[in-house]
Design a protein around this motif. Structure first.
Motif, PDB file in Angstrom:
ATOM      1  N   ILE A  80      19.112  28.904 -29.322  1.00 54.46           N
ATOM      2  CA  ILE A  80      18.268  28.921 -30.516  1.00 54.46           C
ATOM      3  C   ILE A  80      18.222  30.309 -31.129  1.00 54.46           C
ATOM      4  O   ILE A  80      18.064  31.311 -30.438  1.00 54.46           O
ATOM      5  N   GLY A  81      18.343  30.340 -32.456  1.00 58.28           N
ATOM      6  CA  GLY A  81      18.093  31.558 -33.208  1.00 58.28           C
ATOM      7  C   GLY A  81      16.843  31.341 -34.050  1.00 58.28           C
ATOM      8  O   GLY A  81      16.739  30.338 -34.753  1.00 58.28           O
ATOM      9  N   LEU A  82      15.890  32.265 -33.977  1.00 56.58           N
ATOM     10  CA  LEU A  82      14.626  32.119 -34.691  1.00 56.58           C
ATOM     11  C   LEU A  82      14.473  33.217 -35.732  1.00 56.58           C
ATOM     12  O   LEU A  82      14.597  34.403 -35.430  1.00 56.58           O
ATOM     13  N   MET A  83      14.203  32.799 -36.965  1.00 56.16           N
ATOM     14  CA  MET A  83      13.831  33.732 -38.023  1.00 56.16           C
ATOM     15  C   MET A  83      12.354  33.512 -38.328  1.00 56.16           C
ATOM     16  O   MET A  83      12.005  32.587 -39.047  1.00 56.16           O
ATOM     17  N   PRO A  84      11.461  34.335 -37.771  1.00 61.68           N
ATOM     18  CA  PRO A  84      10.031  34.128 -37.997  1.00 61.68           C
ATOM     19  C   PRO A  84       9.617  34.530 -39.404  1.00 61.68           C
ATOM     20  O   PRO A  84      10.362  35.203 -40.128  1.00 61.68           O
ATOM     21  N   GLN A  85       8.420  34.129 -39.766  1.00 60.93           N
ATOM     22  CA  GLN A  85       7.930  34.437 -41.106  1.00 60.93           C
ATOM     23  C   GLN A  85       7.594  35.915 -41.256  1.00 60.93           C
ATOM     24  O   GLN A  85       7.867  36.524 -42.294  1.00 60.93           O
ATOM     25  N   LYS A 156      23.361  27.749 -31.533  1.00 60.49           N
ATOM     26  CA  LYS A 156      23.751  26.424 -32.011  1.00 60.49           C
ATOM     27  C   LYS A 156      22.700  25.843 -32.957  1.00 60.49           C
ATOM     28  O   LYS A 156      23.009  24.987 -33.786  1.00 60.49           O
ATOM     29  N   ILE A 157      21.443  26.288 -32.780  1.00 60.84           N
ATOM     30  CA  ILE A 157      20.335  25.798 -33.606  1.00 60.84           C
ATOM     31  C   ILE A 157      19.644  26.997 -34.239  1.00 60.84           C
ATOM     32  O   ILE A 157      19.299  27.958 -33.548  1.00 60.84           O
ATOM     33  N   LEU A 158      19.454  26.944 -35.547  1.00 62.37           N
ATOM     34  CA  LEU A 158      18.764  28.009 -36.266  1.00 62.37           C
ATOM     35  C   LEU A 158      17.426  27.467 -36.757  1.00 62.37           C
ATOM     36  O   LEU A 158      17.375  26.432 -37.435  1.00 62.37           O
ATOM     37  N   ILE A 159      16.335  28.159 -36.402  1.00 62.77           N
ATOM     38  CA  ILE A 159      15.000  27.755 -36.829  1.00 62.77           C
ATOM     39  C   ILE A 159      14.456  28.809 -37.787  1.00 62.77           C
ATOM     40  O   ILE A 159      14.403  29.998 -37.457  1.00 62.77           O
ATOM     41  N   LEU A 160      14.052  28.356 -38.970  1.00 64.72           N
ATOM     42  CA  LEU A 160      13.630  29.251 -40.038  1.00 64.72           C
ATOM     43  C   LEU A 160      12.179  28.962 -40.413  1.00 64.72           C
ATOM     44  O   LEU A 160      11.860  27.847 -40.833  1.00 64.72           O
ATOM     45  N   ASP A 161      11.312  29.950 -40.266  1.00 60.65           N
ATOM     46  CA  ASP A 161       9.908  29.790 -40.627  1.00 60.65           C
ATOM     47  C   ASP A 161       9.664  30.537 -41.933  1.00 60.65           C
ATOM     48  O   ASP A 161       9.588  31.766 -41.958  1.00 60.65           O
ATOM     49  N   GLU A 162       9.609  29.792 -43.031  1.00 64.91           N
ATOM     50  CA  GLU A 162       9.415  30.369 -44.365  1.00 64.91           C
ATOM     51  C   GLU A 162      10.455  31.452 -44.663  1.00 64.91           C
ATOM     52  O   GLU A 162      10.115  32.608 -44.927  1.00 64.91           O
ATOM     53  N   PRO A 163      11.737  31.120 -44.668  1.00 63.50           N
ATOM     54  CA  PRO A 163      12.780  32.130 -44.786  1.00 63.50           C
ATOM     55  C   PRO A 163      12.854  32.838 -46.132  1.00 63.50           C
ATOM     56  O   PRO A 163      13.400  33.950 -46.211  1.00 63.50           O
ATOM     57  N   THR A 164      12.317  32.227 -47.202  1.00 63.95           N
ATOM     58  CA  THR A 164      12.422  32.858 -48.523  1.00 63.95           C
ATOM     59  C   THR A 164      11.054  33.236 -49.083  1.00 63.95           C
ATOM     60  O   THR A 164      10.921  33.442 -50.294  1.00 63.95           O
ATOM     61  N   ALA A 165      10.054  33.340 -48.218  1.00 65.36           N
ATOM     62  CA  ALA A 165       8.710  33.704 -48.680  1.00 65.36           C
ATOM     63  C   ALA A 165       8.724  35.096 -49.301  1.00 65.36           C
ATOM     64  O   ALA A 165       9.195  36.059 -48.698  1.00 65.36           O
ATOM     65  N   ILE A 190      16.679  23.984 -38.727  1.00 62.21           N
ATOM     66  CA  ILE A 190      15.334  23.432 -38.881  1.00 62.21           C
ATOM     67  C   ILE A 190      14.540  24.409 -39.732  1.00 62.21           C
ATOM     68  O   ILE A 190      14.463  25.599 -39.430  1.00 62.21           O
ATOM     69  N   LEU A 191      13.954  23.893 -40.797  1.00 63.77           N
ATOM     70  CA  LEU A 191      13.323  24.732 -41.809  1.00 63.77           C
ATOM     71  C   LEU A 191      11.867  24.363 -42.010  1.00 63.77           C
ATOM     72  O   LEU A 191      11.534  23.188 -42.151  1.00 63.77           O
ATOM     73  N   THR A 192      10.982  25.359 -42.002  1.00 66.96           N
ATOM     74  CA  THR A 192       9.636  25.150 -42.525  1.00 66.96           C
ATOM     75  C   THR A 192       9.529  25.973 -43.802  1.00 66.96           C
ATOM     76  O   THR A 192      10.056  27.092 -43.880  1.00 66.96           O
ATOM     77  N   THR A 193       8.885  25.419 -44.809  1.00 66.65           N
ATOM     78  CA  THR A 193       8.791  26.120 -46.083  1.00 66.65           C
ATOM     79  C   THR A 193       7.613  25.605 -46.889  1.00 66.65           C
ATOM     80  O   THR A 193       7.222  24.445 -46.780  1.00 66.65           O
ATOM     81  N   HIS A 194       7.035  26.499 -47.700  1.00 62.79           N
ATOM     82  CA  HIS A 194       6.028  26.089 -48.667  1.00 62.79           C
ATOM     83  C   HIS A 194       6.674  25.746 -50.010  1.00 62.79           C
ATOM     84  O   HIS A 194       6.021  25.162 -50.874  1.00 62.79           O
ATOM     85  N   TYR A 195       7.943  26.132 -50.168  1.00 60.11           N
ATOM     86  CA  TYR A 195       8.668  25.793 -51.390  1.00 60.11           C
ATOM     87  C   TYR A 195       9.283  24.406 -51.199  1.00 60.11           C
ATOM     88  O   TYR A 195      10.375  24.264 -50.655  1.00 60.11           O
TER      89      TYR A 195
END
Length: 305
Positions: A80-85, A156-165, A190-195
């Motif tokens: 897992i690769g994590l991009m936190p907010q 193998k899995i990229l998790i993005l928490d609000e990547p373009t905030a 896997i993406l979480t976003t407010h947009y």
């Protein structure tokens, strides 16, 4: 299709008895671009924290590419690769070193890490700034640095928490293009976003969380098909007539050059344009006045309350 992430009965209760997750079930296929949506406090960040091993679960099970997370913690972290907010790198460190040092946590040799860091910094258009201190970067550049760091160990899995905030439109679109490219190459995202427009554009499947529960899990296409009406803004370079009518759709003249049209989903835009043309209305631009996903999201979450 194989499963990248399988979550069953995931619960999280904090020491103050706050029940953040109330039995979450999720299934993300390998190679999917998956949206995890919810209002603030819905449980999205808690789910991500548990998947990545940053938080302990109260109960339930998580499998990542077949590995039981509880029994294979280190293997799962490498997958897992994590991009936190929030920005969480050393601001006084050169950006290339941030990536190389991150690779070291995964046991990657420095020589290999330097090659991967160069590749990623070029991909996110930061190579020319590789020797700059991270604190000197703009907000958009810091977002791209966070993305490159999440990818340094080739997960193998990229998790993005609000990547373009908080980034401008140009940077947002460049990030979208890069993420779409990664997904086409087979990476599960896997993406979480407010947009919500971002989720609609990028993601094929979606889960909506509300108050610690999954209230909807389906394909984006199936979800959006539930919208029975759409609202369009039609613009004309020439002046519009004062009166425009139709038996098939609602039409409101906004100004001398703009119309708002409300039509059922089974009526094509082509037929609308044809009807308007018979009344002397020439349409030069068409765009949506509503975000379909936002409309559904508000409906579903309000219904649960």
């Amino acid at each position: 299709m194989s499963t990248a992430l399988l979550i069953k009965g995931l619960k999280k209760t904090y020491s103050n008895q706050l029940e953040a997750l109330k039995g979450i079930d999720l299934c993300v296929d390998h190679g999917d671009f998956y949206a995890l949506l919810g209002s603030n406090g819905a449980g999205k960040t808690t789910v991500i924290g548990i998947i990545c091993g940053l938080l302990n679960k109260t109960s339930g099970s998580i499998k990542v590419l077949g590995f039981n997370q509880s029994n294979h913690v280190n293997q799962v972290k490498k997958l897992i690769g994590l991009m936190p907010q929030e920005f969480n790198f050393n601001p006084f460190e050169p950006i290339e070193e941030i990536l190389i040092n991150q690779a070291g946590y995964y046991g990657i040799a420095k020589s290999k890490a330097k090659i991967q860091a160069e590749f990623l910094l070029k991909e996110v258009d930061l190579w020319e700034k590789r020797s700059d201190m991270a604190k000197s970067l703009s907000g958009g550049m810091k977002r791209r640095l966070m993305l490159a760091r999440a990818l340094i160990h080739q997960p193998k899995i990229l998790i993005l928490d609000e990547p373009t905030a908080g980034v401008d439109v140009k940077i947002r679109h460049s990030i979208w293009r890069f993420l779409s490219k990664l997904n086409r190459q087979g990476m599960t995202i896997i993406l979480t976003t407010h947009y919500l427009g971002e989720a609609e554009l990028l993601c094929r499947n979606v889960a909506i969380l509300n108050e610690g529960k999954v209230i909807k899990q389906t394909s984006m296409k199936a979800l959006l098909s539930q919208v029975d009406q759409q609202v369009l803004i039609l613009e004309s370079l020439s002046q519009l007539p004062q009166t425009i009518t139709s038996d098939r759709f609602k039409c409101e003249r906004l100004d001398d050059h703009s119309l708002q049209v409300v039509l059922n989903s089974d009526i094509s835009i082509t037929s609308v344009l044809h009807d308007l043309d018979t009344q002397g209305v020439s349409v030069d631009y068409v765009h949506s006045a509503q975000n379909r996903l936002e409309t559904l999201f508000l409906y579903l979450t309000n219904k649960e309350e």
